[in-house]
Design a protein around this motif. Structure first.
Motif, PDB file in Angstrom:
ATOM      1  N   ILE A  26       5.096  -3.376   4.447  1.00  0.00           N
ATOM      2  CA  ILE A  26       4.977  -3.914   3.093  1.00  0.00           C
ATOM      3  C   ILE A  26       5.647  -2.962   2.105  1.00  0.00           C
ATOM      4  CG2 ILE A  26       3.352  -4.472   1.242  1.00  0.00           C
ATOM      5  CD1 ILE A  26       1.394  -5.357   3.529  1.00  0.00           C
ATOM      6  N   THR A  27       5.398  -1.678   2.262  1.00  0.00           N
ATOM      7  CA  THR A  27       6.000  -0.676   1.381  1.00  0.00           C
ATOM      8  C   THR A  27       7.523  -0.715   1.480  1.00  0.00           C
ATOM      9  OG1 THR A  27       4.045   0.727   1.586  1.00  0.00           O
ATOM     10  CG2 THR A  27       6.072   1.789   0.831  1.00  0.00           C
ATOM     11  N   LEU A  28       8.043  -0.816   2.706  1.00  0.00           N
ATOM     12  CA  LEU A  28       9.495  -0.922   2.893  1.00  0.00           C
ATOM     13  C   LEU A  28      10.052  -2.144   2.174  1.00  0.00           C
ATOM     14  CD1 LEU A  28      10.146  -0.055   6.653  1.00  0.00           C
ATOM     15  CD2 LEU A  28      11.116   1.099   4.676  1.00  0.00           C
ATOM     16  N   LEU A  29       9.429  -3.296   2.392  1.00  0.00           N
ATOM     17  CA  LEU A  29       9.901  -4.527   1.766  1.00  0.00           C
ATOM     18  C   LEU A  29       9.889  -4.428   0.241  1.00  0.00           C
ATOM     19  CD1 LEU A  29       8.224  -7.287   3.950  1.00  0.00           C
ATOM     20  CD2 LEU A  29      10.664  -6.799   3.774  1.00  0.00           C
ATOM     21  N   LEU A  30       8.783  -3.957  -0.302  1.00  0.00           N
ATOM     22  CA  LEU A  30       8.667  -3.895  -1.755  1.00  0.00           C
ATOM     23  C   LEU A  30       9.614  -2.867  -2.378  1.00  0.00           C
ATOM     24  CD1 LEU A  30       4.832  -4.398  -2.254  1.00  0.00           C
ATOM     25  CD2 LEU A  30       6.676  -6.067  -2.523  1.00  0.00           C
ATOM     26  N   SER A  31      10.094  -1.920  -1.562  1.00  0.00           N
ATOM     27  CA  SER A  31      11.068  -0.955  -2.059  1.00  0.00           C
ATOM     28  C   SER A  31      12.504  -1.464  -1.873  1.00  0.00           C
ATOM     29  CB  SER A  31      10.896   0.406  -1.380  1.00  0.00           C
ATOM     30  OG  SER A  31      11.279   0.330  -0.021  1.00  0.00           O
TER      31      SER A  31
END
Length: 88
Positions: free
Chosen positions: A58-63
């Protein structure tokens, strides 16, 4: 708040994986803040793929970065839809 995060993830997936939009695959994300994960459902016609995204993905996607596990699953979904679509 979980609904807003799910919508942000949904939009980010569509942005990072434009073939999803091009192939008219529906995306629906539900964020579970208690478990810090997101349930993602991809649907096109009778074909459905459900997967879980963990916090690091999720963190990767949102970044703005693709995550490997989702990329592989979406490629498999696309391949399956293309193969099954050509058979009908």
């Amino acid at each position: 708040m979980p609904r807003e995060i799910g919508l942000r993830i949904d939009n980010k997936i569509k942005e990072l994986y434009p073939d999803i939009v091009k192939n008219r695959v529906q995306v629906h994300c539900d964020y579970d803040d208690r478990q810090s994960l997101c349930r993602v459902k991809f649907k096109k016609g009778n074909y459905v793929l459900q997967t879980l995204l963990e916090e690091r993905d999720i963190t990767l996607l949102l970044s703005g970065k693709k995550c490997l596990s989702l990329t592989v699953e979406l490629q498999q979904l696309t391949d399956s839809i293309n193969i099954l679509g050509s058979l009908s």
